[in-house]
Design a protein around this motif. Sequence first.
Motif, PDB file in Angstrom:
ATOM      1  N   ARG A 245      -8.722  -1.080   0.778  1.00  9.96           N
ATOM      2  CA  ARG A 245      -9.029   0.206   0.163  1.00  9.96           C
ATOM      3  C   ARG A 245      -8.152   1.287   0.776  1.00  9.96           C
ATOM      4  O   ARG A 245      -7.956   1.324   1.996  1.00  9.96           O
ATOM      5  N   ALA A 246      -7.660   2.139  -0.067  1.00 12.02           N
ATOM      6  CA  ALA A 246      -6.876   3.265   0.426  1.00 12.02           C
ATOM      7  C   ALA A 246      -7.797   4.232   1.166  1.00 12.02           C
ATOM      8  O   ALA A 246      -8.844   4.618   0.649  1.00 12.02           O
ATOM      9  N   GLU A 247      -7.407   4.620   2.376  1.00 12.08           N
ATOM     10  CA  GLU A 247      -8.278   5.472   3.178  1.00 12.08           C
ATOM     11  C   GLU A 247      -7.476   6.188   4.250  1.00 12.08           C
ATOM     12  O   GLU A 247      -6.283   5.946   4.433  1.00 12.08           O
TER      13      GLU A 247
ATOM     14  N   ASP B 136      -6.380   9.246   4.538  1.00  7.02           N
ATOM     15  CA  ASP B 136      -5.253  10.068   4.124  1.00  7.02           C
ATOM     16  C   ASP B 136      -5.775  11.412   3.652  1.00  7.02           C
ATOM     17  O   ASP B 136      -6.968  11.724   3.778  1.00  7.02           O
TER      18      ASP B 136
ATOM     19  N   VAL C 126       0.849   3.174  -3.194  1.00  8.41           N
ATOM     20  CA  VAL C 126      -0.496   3.681  -3.434  1.00  8.41           C
ATOM     21  C   VAL C 126      -0.698   5.006  -2.729  1.00  8.41           C
ATOM     22  O   VAL C 126      -1.185   5.987  -3.309  1.00  8.41           O
ATOM     23  N   TYR C 127      -0.308   5.061  -1.449  1.00  8.51           N
ATOM     24  CA  TYR C 127      -0.489   6.295  -0.680  1.00  8.51           C
ATOM     25  C   TYR C 127       0.406   7.419  -1.199  1.00  8.51           C
ATOM     26  O   TYR C 127       0.031   8.591  -1.159  1.00  8.51           O
TER      27      TYR C 127
ATOM     28  N   ARG D 207      -1.363   8.737  -4.221  1.00  7.91           N
ATOM     29  CA  ARG D 207      -2.550   9.500  -3.820  1.00  7.91           C
ATOM     30  C   ARG D 207      -2.148  10.882  -3.302  1.00  7.91           C
ATOM     31  O   ARG D 207      -2.853  11.870  -3.533  1.00  7.91           O
TER      32      ARG D 207
ATOM     33  N   PRO E 244      -7.022   1.233  -5.037  1.00  6.81           N
ATOM     34  CA  PRO E 244      -6.239   2.429  -4.724  1.00  6.81           C
ATOM     35  C   PRO E 244      -7.010   3.745  -4.826  1.00  6.81           C
ATOM     36  O   PRO E 244      -6.571   4.750  -4.277  1.00  6.81           O
TER      37      PRO E 244
ATOM     38  N   MET F 151       0.806  -1.220   0.000  1.00  9.00           N
ATOM     39  CA  MET F 151       0.000   0.000   0.000  1.00  9.00           C
ATOM     40  C   MET F 151       0.842   1.273   0.000  1.00  9.00           C
ATOM     41  O   MET F 151       0.333   2.343  -0.311  1.00  9.00           O
TER      42      MET F 151
ATOM     43  N   ILE G 243      -6.504  -4.933  -3.904  1.00 12.43           N
ATOM     44  CA  ILE G 243      -6.195  -3.534  -3.574  1.00 12.43           C
ATOM     45  C   ILE G 243      -7.069  -2.610  -4.426  1.00 12.43           C
ATOM     46  O   ILE G 243      -7.131  -2.751  -5.650  1.00 12.43           O
TER      47      ILE G 243
END
Length: 450
Positions: free
Chosen positions: A148-150, A152, A71-72, A75, A107, A68, A105
């Motif tokens: 899930r990206a979250e 942030d 990904v972050y 983002r 993203p 991840m 994932i």
Amino acid sequence: MKKLILAASLVLSVSAYATSDKSFGMSDFERSLMGENKSDASIDSSKVEASSSNDFEQSLMGQSSSEMEPVYRAREDLLDAIRNNDTATVSLKVAQLEGMQTHSIIPLHDTEKLCFYKDLKMYRALLKMLVHHYKSAYEFDKTVNAQRAENDGLMVYTKDYLEKHKISNHDYQDIESNVNRSDLSEAEKSELKLLMNLHFAYKDDSDNASVRNYAKEFVDNFPDHPDASWVKKSILDPLNRMDVSDLYYTDRAEKKESVIENKLYTGGFGLNLYLSPGLGFGFGNYYREDLVKPESYPINFELYLQIRRVSVSFEMINSGHEGLINFGFSFGFVAYDSRYLKVRPYLGFSGSMFNGTVVNPYYFPKDSDYGLSPNESFEHWDMGSAITIGANVDFKFGTAYLFLSNSKLVSFSIVGKVGLSYLDLSDGEPLVRGSGLDAFLAIGLGVYFW
């Protein structure tokens, strides 16, 4: 006695010591067989298993964190581009994040795209995202148990945007005005407005009608668009089924031709108005031009009732001759009936009336005393009879349902009446005289309820 008791006590003490000493002298193997070390072994085994489990979970967490991390970072770069209104970089970062998506994932969220695409007025990208979002709305298996990206900066931006711009009809109306001024094609504008408002479908009748109108406009105006069949099948048709009245009228329209076909030759009620006095051939010199001036008849009509193929009519028809009108009954038969044409031969029995103004001051009808001075004119009429063989021809240029009925019809027609009559006006001599055959033609408009 005391000696006996003492001896017994001594024997028991020795036995107890021997037993105790034998126990202490057991080997570890013997104790393990007797289960003395069982609890200690269980404790050591549990510790080993717990340690192994913790190590496995920590390895997974470490692996997840490493997956991840890029990904972050992407983002965060995307958020910087959004804040700087750098649409080119936004497009690149979105493509980068979409390339990172796997079954495990996620993203980037569609809600996040919706917000920053609207914020940056990236309407073409917004349209592409919405089309993909709704077309893949039922593909649940792709995101089951996915990370899930979250939590942030991009998620905070999305939450702030949603709080500031409530999803409402008014908000979307403002966006629509911007869409109309954008460089999108007319098809793109129409589809984008539809998909932006699709969120409000099924909320209430007015919203249903609004979204349905957007969908119908897109399908009707752009039938060759690649998304037209999808919009019709997945959006327009379900919304039509939600509207009971629309479903009723749609069903009526689809069945209209079969209803018309099934009702041919069944009968009805008609009214024909003849707009011209008609044309008469063959019957001339029937009145004294030097004595009387004929009057015209502005009303020419036919009222008829049809029962299956048989019709009965009351008619007042100008035969095409000045001052002369036939009124009476006729009996007809529908020889041919179709979607656009009906032919109805008939046999008629009528009175034939001549009406005119006597203009010669020296003439008075026989056996009449009007009490007039010789220089006055007066109105005069004479009666005769007519037998007619003819046909009505109706060209039905329009047929519709009668009001809200799904079985009763109304047709509008250009109507024609042709025939051959035998006129007898002999009793009107000398003002009106003679008898003979007359051919005539009349044209008008008709309405038929059936």
